[in-house]
Scaffold this active site. Structure first.
Site, PDB file in Angstrom:
ATOM      1  N   GLU B  60       0.797  -1.206  -0.182  1.00  0.00           N
ATOM      2  CA  GLU B  60       0.041  -0.072  -0.038  1.00  0.00           C
ATOM      3  C   GLU B  60       0.805   1.385  -0.088  1.00  0.00           C
ATOM      4  OE1 GLU B  60      -0.774  -2.652   1.707  1.00  0.00           O
ATOM      5  OE2 GLU B  60      -2.444  -3.404   0.945  1.00  0.00           O
ATOM      6  N   HIS B 129     -11.190  -5.248   7.873  1.00  0.00           N
ATOM      7  CA  HIS B 129     -11.807  -4.760   6.679  1.00  0.00           C
ATOM      8  C   HIS B 129     -12.772  -3.822   6.785  1.00  0.00           C
ATOM      9  CE1 HIS B 129      -9.429  -8.422   5.481  1.00  0.00           C
ATOM     10  NE2 HIS B 129     -10.325  -8.438   4.200  1.00  0.00           N
TER      11      HIS B 129
END
Lengths: 370, 325
Positions: B60, B129
């Protein structure tokens, strides 16, 4: 059964790691030419110009140091000892290449085209120091160690996508910076995208007080590029011509569309990490420092040029005086920068002003008009 | 006009912007051939090619840095972070870098980046999540935080975000992806950034919500209407910076307000809404500002989601409490 050899000899694998990385050298510490075929590529006049770059950086360092002590500069990360590493690599690049510097890479920024007074304004903490014209291909010095590496991968991919020929992104970090995740991610992304980037590690032995050996068990930093699947090389970072030639080759390789390259320069920081109170006496011994001081990148080149009869003390004094005059003028220009305004700061957060910014601009306009 | 889900509306917006601006780039983990783990980028690589829509290595922070570098070379990056819980890996590129770039360069460089990322509870996802992390993002100067509550806004807000020349963090609610359909125009249209939307007019109390809680609030409003209670529902849409005018105007009219979020009490942005009303709308109020939120724990294990997430009945109870104060 106990004497059976294991399926893998990890000890042998470990001992072999890093063996492929022998530092490239053109001229040794005694000004003895190791690779005459490289030196002979350049006229004496060209070699003098190279030496002047290092002398310029040394003078800039000395003046910056003094100006910091007088309170006329703010943040300053000394560069003394790294002249061959910084000027040797930077001068191998083109003006159209994109420089992503870290906080110690001010001399490269200036040689790339940043006016000295802007570098001084950056040091003092003034936005004008970071206002670069669009055709100046560089970003302001990066404070977050490693961030410049992932960003350089992006710039390099942008160059590739734009189809720009003969252009690379190049970036610098130190030995400590090689421990960051972004250091690896940057090289790995550039490798995966085969983007034209040159990643330079200036290994000056220390990250503030932490010696290079405490960063990693790896024998060299250059071998870290193996993890990204990209070529790398170690170079004597006190040897201008070696750094110059290696960087030039790296640039040509990357610009030709072969993907990124990593370079480790072996150098030494003669002074403190920054002028904000770091004292190398706390963590370095004289015995360790002296051989590096004797290996000063200026000494060997000065000796070589003097032996060739193309450089003299008078020439050196004259040149240094001229650099000092330039720096004096830059300080004066920096002094003339207008005081920064909150309304201008607020106007630079977004292009289109949301309500909170509009409200605060109105508030500060009232204050500033008093 | 076509009936589209929230996620189809997002794909629509991406397709239109990829088609109209050759500098737009869509990239991230599995967004290429695979079309995204939720199909948000489905078919885009086939239509626009690997040069415009591409996969990245799994990192990321690298994706954040890549976006910044591409923006410096004149592109309009639309990166995806697979789940909002993974932004901690790239928080420097967002908070430390792209949001500051215009400011730190005195306006000489800018970052037209739109980061898309799904989040939100109720679908029993694994750890990290579903977390509502908009509160972190809302505290970053130079960053807009946008989240749509319905397919129409999803398309219009995403197009506005992509066309905006500053970084936008575009939050997509996982539960909303396929839970509703709406008629939306086929062509490109914009929904303005920095503007809240009064999705239901009312006179007795203002429910100020965003994302999945807007629909919950609307259901509560319908229920209370049968008792003659007139509830106004404000959809914030842009969470940072807040549309203060619309919030204050609504509270001025109703005199009562509840700020609603899925995030924990100590997180999210309901506290910002409440403090805005306290600072600039105290004299409008007939009761304290109520808040609806999740407990101050780590996001729960999947089987406990239903007990943990703020539900309609909690919004209803809090609304009644503030009405009867």
């Amino acid at each position: 059964m106990d004497n059976e050899k294991p399926i893998v000899d990890f000890g042998a694998i470990r001992d072999a790691l890093g063996k492929d990385f022998e530092p490239v050298q053109v001229m040794d510490g005694q000004a003895k030419v190791i690779k005459p075929e490289i030196v002979s590529k350049y006229s004496n006049e060209q070699l003098v110009e190279f030496f002047k770059l290092m002398l310029w950086e040394r003078t800039l360092h000395q003046r910056s140091n003094a100006l910091t002590r007088q309170g006329r500069l703010g943040f300053y990360a000394p560069t003394e000892g790294q002249e061959a590493s910084e000027m040797g690599s930077n001068s191998a690049m083109k003006k159209t290449d994109v420089l992503m510097p870290a906080y110690r890479d001010i001399p490269q920024l200036i040689q790339h085209g940043l006016p000295v007074y802007k570098a001084f304004l950056w040091s003092r903490g003034h936005v004008l120091g970071n206002e670069y014209p669009e055709d100046f291909h560089a970003m302001p010095p990066q404070i977050i160690i490693g961030a410049q590496y992932v960003q350089a991968a992006g710039v390099a991919l942008g160059i590739k996508k734009n189809g720009t020929k003969d252009k690379v992104a190049y970036t610098y970090t130190g030995d400590g910076g090689t421990s960051q995740g972004d250091f690896y991610e940057g090289m790995n992304f550039a490798g995966a995208f085969q983007a034209p980037a040159v990643f330079i590690v200036q290994n000056n032995g220390y990250a503030i007080s932490v010696p290079r050996r405490k960063q990693t068990a790896a024998k060299t930093l250059a071998q870290k590029a193996v993890a990204a699947g990209i070529p790398s090389v170690q170079v004597d970072g006190m040897d201008f011509l070696a750094v110059y030639e290696v960087t030039k080759a790296a640039r040509e390789y990357a610009a030709a569309g072969n993907g990124p390259v990593m370079i480790e320069t072996l150098t030494y920081r003669f002074g403190p990490h920054t002028n904000a109170g770091d004292d190398p006496k706390r963590y370095r011994t004289k015995d360790e420092e002296q051989p590096w001081f004797d290996n000063d990148p200026l000494i060997r080149y000065r000796k070589y040029l003097t032996d060739q009869g193309v450089w003299s003390e008078d020439q050196e004094n004259e040149y240094v005086e001229q650099v000092k005059e330039d720096i004096k003028a830059a300080v004066k220009q920096a002094d003339e920068a207008p005081k920064q305004k909150m309304t201008e700061f607020l106007g630079n957060v977004f292009e289109e002003q949301p309500q909170n910014i509009q409200q605060q601009i109105t508030e500060f306009q009232a204050k500033e008009s008093k | 006009m076509s009936k589209k889900t929230y996620i189809q509306a997002i794909t629509d917006a991406l397709r239109l912007e990829l088609g109209s601006d050759e500098k737009t780039l869509v990239f991230g983990e599995d967004v290429g051939k695979n079309g995204g783990v939720f199909r948000a980028t489905d078919g885009l690589q086939a239509e626009f090619g690997e040069d415009r829509v591409f996969d990245t290595p799994l990192a990321e922070s690298g994706i954040g840095g890549l976006s910044i570098g591409l923006a410096l070379e004149g592109f309009r990056p639309i990166p995806e972070i697979q789940f909002l819980g993974f932004i901690f890996e790239t928080l420097d590129s967002i908070a430390g870098q792209m949001s500051r770039e215009r400011f730190r360069t005195g306006g000489t460089r800018h970052m037209p980046i739109t980061i898309r990322s799904p989040y939100g509870g109720g679908t029993h996802t694994p750890e990290m999540h579903a977390d509502s992390l908009e509160g972190y993002l809302a505290q970053i100067p130079g960053l807009r935080v946008v989240t749509p509550s319905n397919p129409y806004d999803a398309k219009g807000l995403l197009i506005s975000s992509i066309r905006n020349n500053d970084p936008v963090f575009f939050l997509e609610n996982l539960k909303l992806y396929r839970s509703m359909k709406a008629d939306i125009p086929d062509e490109a249209y914009t929904v303005p950034l920095d503007k809240a939307n009064v999705v239901r007019e009312g006179t007795d109390i203002s429910l100020i919500a965003y994302s999945a809680q807007v629909n919950q609030s609307l259901k509560v409003a319908e229920k209370l209407e049968k008792e003659g209670i007139s509830v106004e529902v404000v959809d914030l849409r842009t969470l940072s910076p807040l549309d203060e005018e619309t919030i204050l105007k609504s509270v001025q009219k109703t005199g009562r307000a509840v700020a609603i979020q899925e995030a924990q009490r100590q997180a999210g942005i309901a506290a910002n809404v409440a403090s805005l009303i306290a600072e600039k709308g105290t004299l409008y109020l007939s009761a304290p500002v109520g808040r609806v939120y999740a407990p101050d724990t780590v996001y729960p294990f999947g089987l406990a989601e239903d007990d943990w997430l703020p539900a309609e009945d909690e919004i209803e109870a809090k609304t009644r409490e503030i009405l009867n104060y």
